[in-house]
Design an enzyme around this catalytic site. Structure first.
Site, PDB file in Angstrom:
ATOM      1  N   HIS A  14      -3.603  -6.403 -32.953  1.00  0.00           N
ATOM      2  CA  HIS A  14      -2.469  -6.090 -32.056  1.00  0.00           C
ATOM      3  C   HIS A  14      -1.916  -7.417 -31.537  1.00  0.00           C
ATOM      4  O   HIS A  14      -2.503  -8.038 -30.654  1.00  0.00           O
ATOM      5  CB  HIS A  14      -2.939  -5.217 -30.884  1.00  0.00           C
ATOM      6  CG  HIS A  14      -1.835  -4.810 -29.966  1.00  0.00           C
ATOM      7  ND1 HIS A  14      -1.659  -3.497 -29.555  1.00  0.00           N
ATOM      8  CD2 HIS A  14      -0.839  -5.514 -29.373  1.00  0.00           C
ATOM      9  CE1 HIS A  14      -0.613  -3.437 -28.753  1.00  0.00           C
ATOM     10  NE2 HIS A  14      -0.095  -4.660 -28.608  1.00  0.00           N
ATOM     11  N   HIS A  16       1.752  -9.848 -30.625  1.00  0.00           N
ATOM     12  CA  HIS A  16       3.202 -10.027 -30.459  1.00  0.00           C
ATOM     13  C   HIS A  16       3.571 -11.434 -30.919  1.00  0.00           C
ATOM     14  O   HIS A  16       3.048 -12.416 -30.387  1.00  0.00           O
ATOM     15  CB  HIS A  16       3.610  -9.841 -28.996  1.00  0.00           C
ATOM     16  CG  HIS A  16       3.335  -8.450 -28.505  1.00  0.00           C
ATOM     17  ND1 HIS A  16       4.261  -7.434 -28.615  1.00  0.00           N
ATOM     18  CD2 HIS A  16       2.236  -7.905 -27.938  1.00  0.00           C
ATOM     19  CE1 HIS A  16       3.743  -6.323 -28.124  1.00  0.00           C
ATOM     20  NE2 HIS A  16       2.512  -6.576 -27.704  1.00  0.00           N
ATOM     21  N   LYS A  96       4.099   2.010 -34.531  1.00  0.00           N
ATOM     22  CA  LYS A  96       3.722   1.809 -33.124  1.00  0.00           C
ATOM     23  C   LYS A  96       4.578   2.663 -32.207  1.00  0.00           C
ATOM     24  O   LYS A  96       5.805   2.533 -32.197  1.00  0.00           O
ATOM     25  CB  LYS A  96       3.885   0.324 -32.754  1.00  0.00           C
ATOM     26  CG  LYS A  96       3.659   0.004 -31.275  1.00  0.00           C
ATOM     27  CD  LYS A  96       2.198   0.168 -30.846  1.00  0.00           C
ATOM     28  CE  LYS A  96       2.026   0.045 -29.343  1.00  0.00           C
ATOM     29  NZ  LYS A  96       2.076  -1.323 -28.879  1.00  0.00           N
ATOM     30  N   HIS A 135       0.787   2.980 -27.428  1.00  0.00           N
ATOM     31  CA  HIS A 135       0.664   2.396 -26.087  1.00  0.00           C
ATOM     32  C   HIS A 135       0.462   3.586 -25.155  1.00  0.00           C
ATOM     33  O   HIS A 135       1.415   4.283 -24.813  1.00  0.00           O
ATOM     34  CB  HIS A 135       1.920   1.601 -25.713  1.00  0.00           C
ATOM     35  CG  HIS A 135       1.801   0.934 -24.381  1.00  0.00           C
ATOM     36  ND1 HIS A 135       1.836  -0.429 -24.211  1.00  0.00           N
ATOM     37  CD2 HIS A 135       1.613   1.453 -23.137  1.00  0.00           C
ATOM     38  CE1 HIS A 135       1.680  -0.723 -22.932  1.00  0.00           C
ATOM     39  NE2 HIS A 135       1.549   0.400 -22.255  1.00  0.00           N
ATOM     40  N   HIS A 169      -5.053  -1.363 -26.919  1.00  0.00           N
ATOM     41  CA  HIS A 169      -5.464  -2.116 -25.714  1.00  0.00           C
ATOM     42  C   HIS A 169      -6.017  -1.230 -24.601  1.00  0.00           C
ATOM     43  O   HIS A 169      -5.460  -1.184 -23.508  1.00  0.00           O
ATOM     44  CB  HIS A 169      -4.335  -3.011 -25.187  1.00  0.00           C
ATOM     45  CG  HIS A 169      -2.975  -2.369 -25.148  1.00  0.00           C
ATOM     46  ND1 HIS A 169      -2.724  -1.182 -24.515  1.00  0.00           N
ATOM     47  CD2 HIS A 169      -1.790  -2.767 -25.681  1.00  0.00           C
ATOM     48  CE1 HIS A 169      -1.444  -0.882 -24.657  1.00  0.00           C
ATOM     49  NE2 HIS A 169      -0.855  -1.812 -25.360  1.00  0.00           N
ATOM     50  N   ASP A 241      -3.378  -8.331 -28.154  1.00  0.00           N
ATOM     51  CA  ASP A 241      -2.164  -8.068 -27.369  1.00  0.00           C
ATOM     52  C   ASP A 241      -1.635  -9.369 -26.763  1.00  0.00           C
ATOM     53  O   ASP A 241      -1.039  -9.357 -25.686  1.00  0.00           O
ATOM     54  CB  ASP A 241      -2.390  -7.016 -26.283  1.00  0.00           C
ATOM     55  CG  ASP A 241      -1.078  -6.420 -25.792  1.00  0.00           C
ATOM     56  OD1 ASP A 241      -0.043  -6.599 -26.468  1.00  0.00           O
ATOM     57  OD2 ASP A 241      -1.072  -5.785 -24.712  1.00  0.00           O
TER      58      ASP A 241
HETATM   59  O1  DOR Z   1       1.642  -6.804 -21.280  1.00  0.00           O
HETATM   60  C1  DOR Z   1       2.245  -6.405 -22.261  1.00  0.00           C
HETATM   61  N1  DOR Z   1       3.136  -7.178 -22.915  1.00  0.00           N
HETATM   62  N2  DOR Z   1       2.029  -5.159 -22.679  1.00  0.00           N
HETATM   63  C2  DOR Z   1       2.761  -4.609 -23.661  1.00  0.00           C
HETATM   64  O2  DOR Z   1       2.523  -3.460 -23.983  1.00  0.00           O
HETATM   65  C3  DOR Z   1       3.857  -5.343 -24.288  1.00  0.00           C
HETATM   66  C4  DOR Z   1       3.668  -6.792 -24.167  1.00  0.00           C
HETATM   67  C5  DOR Z   1       4.908  -7.602 -24.505  1.00  0.00           C
HETATM   68  O3  DOR Z   1       5.546  -7.298 -25.516  1.00  0.00           O
HETATM   69  O4  DOR Z   1       5.207  -8.532 -23.775  1.00  0.00           O
HETATM   70 ZN    ZN Z   2       1.219  -5.121 -27.129  1.00  0.00          ZN
END
Ligand code: DOR
Ligand code: ZN
Length: 336
Positions: A14, A16, A96, A135, A169, A241
């Protein structure tokens, strides 16, 4: 001689990576130490067409030209028809689902969990063996959001028993309990949720770089997460995450949610697993379980970590990591 620990083909289930300059700066940090990662689709606009998936994957690969790294692509959940899902099934590793507005760039997510409206999509995903990553938070009181979402997990898991559902998460003992209740439920756990409780985020000075969604919970929740992670429960996987935001968006009135851990997550995991004398279980948590659950076979990568003090950089191209400027106990020794 100092202590070392070797991991094979670590996977971040997971992650980003964002886009543009941020992608170019951030993606190499994960590609350095991981064999692959499940890449989240919450761009602006989200990844929701075949063209989006292919173009984003190409941009990720271009950002990590010298490393072997597999970006496992995801699609942003909408109520898609079966024909469309057939056309993208070979291009994505998962889809997702975000409840609408629940976190960063999730405005186009699901606004009501009406099973009849979702049936065609979820049944097609089940038939095509595309896992659903979720989520799992309601829009209730912030500390209760994940626990309140358990009834939705139960509804999804029981209505689509052959659909693999990943509770992303997880942060609560309720989610840990849910794991053993339905065969088709799995979970990812971040490294920061194996360390933090809400006290660390807002109990003293407010710590914007530890603020994320879902927010860190109570000591008993932390214990429940540690129990399954340290035991390398076969249904849990590491998913960082890691969510980079520019420093000015974190240190702001209206702090963006996300903890940036990509460059230090394996080091922190070594520290935690060693502390509980469970280093032997780390391989399953950071790779083997994910390989079995997702049926993926990453390219070989061997990473050796060493127990020696490492001072975490204050920032990585304008993104402040967890423990910025502080000393952590393990460092990366070599990557082959
Ligand atoms: O804290 C987070 N940041 N939780 C999420 O679900 C998305 C993520 C983000 O994309 O910044
Ligand atoms: Zn995330």
């Amino acid at each position: 001689m100092s202590k070392t620990h070797t991991l094979l083909m670590p996977l971040d289930m997971h992650l980003h990576l964002r886009d543009g300059v941020m992608l170019e700066n951030i993606a190499p940090l994960t590609a350095y130490s991981f064999s692959g990662a499940i890449v989240m689709p919450n761009l602006v606009p989200p990844v929701e067409t075949l063209k989006d998936i292919q173009a984003y994957k190409a941009r990720i690969i271009a950002a990590v030209p010298n490393d072997y790294f597999e970006p496992y692509m995801t699609l942003f959940y909408k109520n898609y028809d079966k024909k469309f899902l057939e056309s993208i099934s070979q291009e994505v590793t998962a889809i997702k689902l975000y409840p609408a507005g629940i976190t960063t760039n999730s405005e186009g997510g699901v606004s009501s969990f009406n099973i009849e409206e979702m049936r065609e999509t979820l049944q097609a995903m089940s038939d095509l063996e595309i896992p659903l990553c979720v989520h799992g938070e309601t829009d209730g009181f912030v500390m209760d959001r994940e626990a309140e979402f358990m009834s939705i997990y139960e509804l999804l898991a029981s209505t689509f028993p052959n659909l693999k559902i990943i509770m992303e998460h997880i942060t609560t003992k309720e989610a840990v309990t849910m794991l053993d209740k339905y065969e088709n439920l799995y979970a990812t756990i971040t490294v920061h949720h194996l360390i933090l409780t809400l006290d660390d985020v807002v109990g003293g000075m407010m710590m914007p770089h530890l603020f994320c969604k879902p927010i860190a919970k109570r000591p008993e929740d932390l214990d429940a997460l540690l129990n399954v992670a340290l035991a390398a429960h076969p249904k849990v996987m590491f998913g960082s995450d890691s969510a980079p935001h520019p420093q000015h968006k974190k240190e702001a009135c209206g702090c963006a949610a996300g903890v940036f851990t990509a460059p230090i997550s394996l080091q922190l995991l070594c520290e935690i697993f060693e502390q509980y004398d469970k280093l032997d279980n780390l391989q399953a948590f950071v790779s083997d379980n994910a390989q079995s659950i997702y049926g993926i076979c990453p390219e070989f990568k061997e990473i050796t970590l060493e127990k020696r003090p490492f001072v975490v950089p204050k920032d990585y191209s304008g993104v402040v990591p967890m423990y910025a400027g502080e000393e952590i106990a393990w460092a990366i020794e070599s990557v082959d």
